[in-house]
Design an enzyme around this catalytic site. Structure first.
Site, mmCIF file in Angstrom:
data_model
loop_
_atom_site.group_PDB
_atom_site.id
_atom_site.type_symbol
_atom_site.label_atom_id
_atom_site.label_comp_id
_atom_site.label_asym_id
_atom_site.label_seq_id
_atom_site.Cartn_x
_atom_site.Cartn_y
_atom_site.Cartn_z
ATOM 1 N N ASN A 43 0.857 -1.203 0.000
ATOM 2 C CA ASN A 43 0.000 0.000 0.000
ATOM 3 C C ASN A 43 0.888 1.247 0.000
ATOM 4 O O ASN A 43 1.978 1.265 0.589
ATOM 5 C CB ASN A 43 -0.987 0.004 1.175
ATOM 6 N N GLU A 56 -3.309 -4.204 -3.138
ATOM 7 C CA GLU A 56 -3.868 -5.036 -4.213
ATOM 8 C C GLU A 56 -3.810 -4.293 -5.541
ATOM 9 O O GLU A 56 -3.395 -4.829 -6.568
ATOM 10 C CB GLU A 56 -5.341 -5.390 -3.904
#
Ligand code: THU
Length: 138
Positions: A43, A56
């Site tokens: 992240n 992701e």
């Protein structure tokens, strides 16, 4: 064929790529492409919080920007304590990004440190009745 455990280890390794000075919530992912290649992501936060990007999507955008279009599975590790991660399910925006590029049986593997537990879902389990590219074809 890479095992779920090996993909999880790649996700755990990717936690080192996380840039999370604001939330201190560290997430790492490993995205397995159909051709066997793996893209890792962390992240990436921003002082303007809304400009932050989940781990992701980092992995997906790395892969898609390298020409990858076919994906098999993603492993996700994360939590407020780097050394004792809990299950970290993908947020709604990331599920929608997966929906753009993945089939309904795309595997989403969540790992927690304690007891070496694993949870595994398909994309259609985590995003039922979804809106995708096929909805735009008239
Ligand atoms: N985050 C991810 O990277 N993936 C998830 O599945 C959930 C949340 C990040 C976004 C933000 O940097 C931090 O975790 C706290 O929300």
């Amino acid at each position: 064929m890479i095992s779920s455990e090996e993909l999880i280890n790649k996700a755990r390794e990717a936690m080192n790529l996380s840039y999370a000075p604001y939330s201190h919530f560290t997430v790492g992912t490993a995205l397995l492409c159909e051709d066997g290649s793996i893209y890792q992501g962390g992240n990436i936060e921003n002082a303007s919080y809304g400009a932050s990007n989940c781990a992701e999507r980092t992995a997906f955008f790395k892969a898609v920007s390298e020409g990858k279009r076919h994906f098999t599975a993603i492993a996700i590790c994360g939590g407020p304590d780097k050394n004792d991660t809990d299950f970290c399910p993908p947020c709604g925006i990331c599920r929608q990004v997966m929906r753009e590029f993945c089939a309904s049986d795309f595997r989403i593997i969540l790992a927690a440190d304690h007891d070496k537990q694993i949870k595994e879902y398909t994309l259609s389990q985590l995003l039922p009745e979804s809106f995708g590219p096929d909805n735009l074809i008239s």
